[in-house]
Design a protein around this motif. Sequence first.
Motif, PDB file in Angstrom:
ATOM      1  N   ILE A   1     -34.204  10.223  -0.448  1.00 42.04           N
ATOM      2  CA  ILE A   1     -34.845  10.955   0.650  1.00 42.04           C
ATOM      3  C   ILE A   1     -34.062  10.748   1.944  1.00 42.04           C
ATOM      4  O   ILE A   1     -33.779  11.709   2.670  1.00 42.04           O
ATOM      5  CB  ILE A   1     -36.320  10.528   0.797  1.00 42.04           C
ATOM      6  CG1 ILE A   1     -37.127  11.024  -0.416  1.00 42.04           C
ATOM      7  CG2 ILE A   1     -36.909  11.059   2.102  1.00 42.04           C
ATOM      8  CD1 ILE A   1     -38.515  10.402  -0.546  1.00 42.04           C
ATOM      9  N   ARG A   2     -33.684   9.509   2.241  1.00 40.95           N
ATOM     10  CA  ARG A   2     -32.903   9.239   3.454  1.00 40.95           C
ATOM     11  C   ARG A   2     -31.546   9.928   3.403  1.00 40.95           C
ATOM     12  O   ARG A   2     -31.063  10.422   4.423  1.00 40.95           O
ATOM     13  CB  ARG A   2     -32.714   7.736   3.638  1.00 40.95           C
ATOM     14  CG  ARG A   2     -33.970   7.043   4.090  1.00 40.95           C
ATOM     15  CD  ARG A   2     -33.733   5.568   4.259  1.00 40.95           C
ATOM     16  NE  ARG A   2     -34.977   4.911   4.631  1.00 40.95           N
ATOM     17  CZ  ARG A   2     -35.111   3.624   4.809  1.00 40.95           C
ATOM     18  NH1 ARG A   2     -34.071   2.818   4.645  1.00 40.95           N
ATOM     19  NH2 ARG A   2     -36.272   3.103   5.152  1.00 40.95           N
ATOM     20  N   THR A   3     -30.919   9.946   2.252  1.00 38.81           N
ATOM     21  CA  THR A   3     -29.620  10.597   2.113  1.00 38.81           C
ATOM     22  C   THR A   3     -29.718  12.076   2.464  1.00 38.81           C
ATOM     23  O   THR A   3     -28.890  12.602   3.208  1.00 38.81           O
ATOM     24  CB  THR A   3     -29.066  10.414   0.684  1.00 38.81           C
ATOM     25  OG1 THR A   3     -28.887   9.016   0.435  1.00 38.81           O
ATOM     26  CG2 THR A   3     -27.742  11.129   0.499  1.00 38.81           C
ATOM     27  N   VAL A   4     -30.732  12.750   1.959  1.00 37.41           N
ATOM     28  CA  VAL A   4     -30.913  14.183   2.234  1.00 37.41           C
ATOM     29  C   VAL A   4     -31.196  14.409   3.717  1.00 37.41           C
ATOM     30  O   VAL A   4     -30.611  15.301   4.341  1.00 37.41           O
ATOM     31  CB  VAL A   4     -32.043  14.772   1.362  1.00 37.41           C
ATOM     32  CG1 VAL A   4     -32.408  16.178   1.807  1.00 37.41           C
ATOM     33  CG2 VAL A   4     -31.635  14.763  -0.101  1.00 37.41           C
TER      34      VAL A   4
ATOM     35  N   LEU B   1     -29.287  16.365   8.930  1.00 38.82           N
ATOM     36  CA  LEU B   1     -29.084  16.187  10.373  1.00 38.82           C
ATOM     37  C   LEU B   1     -27.605  16.272  10.741  1.00 38.82           C
ATOM     38  O   LEU B   1     -27.242  16.899  11.741  1.00 38.82           O
ATOM     39  CB  LEU B   1     -29.675  14.854  10.837  1.00 38.82           C
ATOM     40  CG  LEU B   1     -31.195  14.761  10.823  1.00 38.82           C
ATOM     41  CD1 LEU B   1     -31.653  13.336  11.146  1.00 38.82           C
ATOM     42  CD2 LEU B   1     -31.798  15.752  11.803  1.00 38.82           C
ATOM     43  N   LEU B   2     -26.750  15.665   9.933  1.00 38.83           N
ATOM     44  CA  LEU B   2     -25.312  15.725  10.208  1.00 38.83           C
ATOM     45  C   LEU B   2     -24.786  17.155  10.084  1.00 38.83           C
ATOM     46  O   LEU B   2     -23.975  17.597  10.917  1.00 38.83           O
ATOM     47  CB  LEU B   2     -24.548  14.794   9.262  1.00 38.83           C
ATOM     48  CG  LEU B   2     -24.733  13.304   9.505  1.00 38.83           C
ATOM     49  CD1 LEU B   2     -24.083  12.491   8.389  1.00 38.83           C
ATOM     50  CD2 LEU B   2     -24.181  12.902  10.863  1.00 38.83           C
ATOM     51  N   TYR B   3     -25.225  17.885   9.067  1.00 36.38           N
ATOM     52  CA  TYR B   3     -24.816  19.280   8.930  1.00 36.38           C
ATOM     53  C   TYR B   3     -25.293  20.095  10.136  1.00 36.38           C
ATOM     54  O   TYR B   3     -24.559  20.926  10.669  1.00 36.38           O
ATOM     55  CB  TYR B   3     -25.361  19.905   7.646  1.00 36.38           C
ATOM     56  CG  TYR B   3     -24.635  19.515   6.386  1.00 36.38           C
ATOM     57  CD1 TYR B   3     -23.258  19.674   6.271  1.00 36.38           C
ATOM     58  CD2 TYR B   3     -25.324  19.015   5.290  1.00 36.38           C
ATOM     59  CE1 TYR B   3     -22.586  19.331   5.106  1.00 36.38           C
ATOM     60  CE2 TYR B   3     -24.659  18.676   4.114  1.00 36.38           C
ATOM     61  CZ  TYR B   3     -23.297  18.829   4.036  1.00 36.38           C
ATOM     62  OH  TYR B   3     -22.635  18.502   2.871  1.00 36.38           O
TER      63      TYR B   3
ATOM     64  N   ILE C   1     -13.669  20.441   8.274  1.00 29.70           N
ATOM     65  CA  ILE C   1     -13.388  19.010   8.079  1.00 29.70           C
ATOM     66  C   ILE C   1     -14.676  18.193   8.191  1.00 29.70           C
ATOM     67  O   ILE C   1     -14.926  17.306   7.371  1.00 29.70           O
ATOM     68  CB  ILE C   1     -12.319  18.524   9.079  1.00 29.70           C
ATOM     69  CG1 ILE C   1     -10.969  19.150   8.741  1.00 29.70           C
ATOM     70  CG2 ILE C   1     -12.226  17.002   9.079  1.00 29.70           C
ATOM     71  CD1 ILE C   1      -9.901  18.927   9.789  1.00 29.70           C
ATOM     72  N   ALA C   2     -15.483  18.480   9.190  1.00 32.32           N
ATOM     73  CA  ALA C   2     -16.741  17.739   9.377  1.00 32.32           C
ATOM     74  C   ALA C   2     -17.641  17.907   8.156  1.00 32.32           C
ATOM     75  O   ALA C   2     -18.189  16.925   7.638  1.00 32.32           O
ATOM     76  CB  ALA C   2     -17.457  18.216  10.640  1.00 32.32           C
ATOM     77  N   TRP C   3     -17.794  19.129   7.681  1.00 33.34           N
ATOM     78  CA  TRP C   3     -18.669  19.363   6.537  1.00 33.34           C
ATOM     79  C   TRP C   3     -18.097  18.767   5.262  1.00 33.34           C
ATOM     80  O   TRP C   3     -18.840  18.309   4.406  1.00 33.34           O
ATOM     81  CB  TRP C   3     -18.991  20.842   6.391  1.00 33.34           C
ATOM     82  CG  TRP C   3     -20.022  21.289   7.393  1.00 33.34           C
ATOM     83  CD1 TRP C   3     -20.183  20.817   8.676  1.00 33.34           C
ATOM     84  CD2 TRP C   3     -21.033  22.258   7.205  1.00 33.34           C
ATOM     85  NE1 TRP C   3     -21.225  21.454   9.285  1.00 33.34           N
ATOM     86  CE2 TRP C   3     -21.775  22.350   8.411  1.00 33.34           C
ATOM     87  CE3 TRP C   3     -21.383  23.079   6.149  1.00 33.34           C
ATOM     88  CZ2 TRP C   3     -22.843  23.207   8.579  1.00 33.34           C
ATOM     89  CZ3 TRP C   3     -22.455  23.943   6.316  1.00 33.34           C
ATOM     90  CH2 TRP C   3     -23.175  24.006   7.514  1.00 33.34           C
ATOM     91  N   LEU C   4     -16.787  18.763   5.141  1.00 32.36           N
ATOM     92  CA  LEU C   4     -16.161  18.128   3.985  1.00 32.36           C
ATOM     93  C   LEU C   4     -16.456  16.628   3.983  1.00 32.36           C
ATOM     94  O   LEU C   4     -16.829  16.062   2.947  1.00 32.36           O
ATOM     95  CB  LEU C   4     -14.649  18.376   3.992  1.00 32.36           C
ATOM     96  CG  LEU C   4     -13.871  17.695   2.870  1.00 32.36           C
ATOM     97  CD1 LEU C   4     -14.263  18.284   1.518  1.00 32.36           C
ATOM     98  CD2 LEU C   4     -12.371  17.828   3.102  1.00 32.36           C
ATOM     99  N   LEU C   5     -16.318  15.992   5.128  1.00 32.88           N
ATOM    100  CA  LEU C   5     -16.596  14.557   5.224  1.00 32.88           C
ATOM    101  C   LEU C   5     -18.065  14.242   4.920  1.00 32.88           C
ATOM    102  O   LEU C   5     -18.365  13.270   4.223  1.00 32.88           O
ATOM    103  CB  LEU C   5     -16.203  14.021   6.599  1.00 32.88           C
ATOM    104  CG  LEU C   5     -14.707  14.018   6.899  1.00 32.88           C
ATOM    105  CD1 LEU C   5     -14.456  13.621   8.353  1.00 32.88           C
ATOM    106  CD2 LEU C   5     -13.966  13.103   5.948  1.00 32.88           C
ATOM    107  N   ILE C   6     -18.956  15.054   5.433  1.00 32.29           N
ATOM    108  CA  ILE C   6     -20.382  14.855   5.155  1.00 32.29           C
ATOM    109  C   ILE C   6     -20.647  15.028   3.662  1.00 32.29           C
ATOM    110  O   ILE C   6     -21.387  14.244   3.057  1.00 32.29           O
ATOM    111  CB  ILE C   6     -21.253  15.834   5.978  1.00 32.29           C
ATOM    112  CG1 ILE C   6     -21.093  15.552   7.481  1.00 32.29           C
ATOM    113  CG2 ILE C   6     -22.722  15.732   5.564  1.00 32.29           C
ATOM    114  CD1 ILE C   6     -21.615  16.672   8.360  1.00 32.29           C
TER     115      ILE C   6
END
Length: 129
Positions: free
Chosen positions: A73-76, A81-83, A99-104
């Motif tokens: 749940i925390r991972t999702v 939030l990061l996305y 790049i940001a989305w790839l890292l996430i």
Amino acid sequence: MQASVDRVALERLNALNTVGTISYVLHLIVAVGALIPGGQFGPVLLVAALVLDLVKRDDAQGTWHASHFRWRIRTVIIAALLYLVTAPLWALFLVPGWIAWLLISVWFLYRIVSGMVRMNKGLPMELPT
């Protein structure tokens, strides 16, 4: 009497293991799909996995499986939030957004795989305190 209590506890753990496996597999499909161009079929599976975890997490209270429900749940939530925070990069600059989305997505995949490995070993997730 003790044998029936042990059997009930074992059945509960087996049921939780089944739910956990289904959830981790759904998350894994989403994580791999996020890394494959054009493989963005995961939002429906991600919502299904999240709903499954939210509905079944109370069943895991008092077991080592509870830490896996919290982990997923925390991972999702963190990934969402990061996305969301990095979404403006797509509008402003294509490459930094990618790049940001790839890292996430790589981070999300790492969390799911590490959780699956620990669950298959019968170990709880070590959560930061």
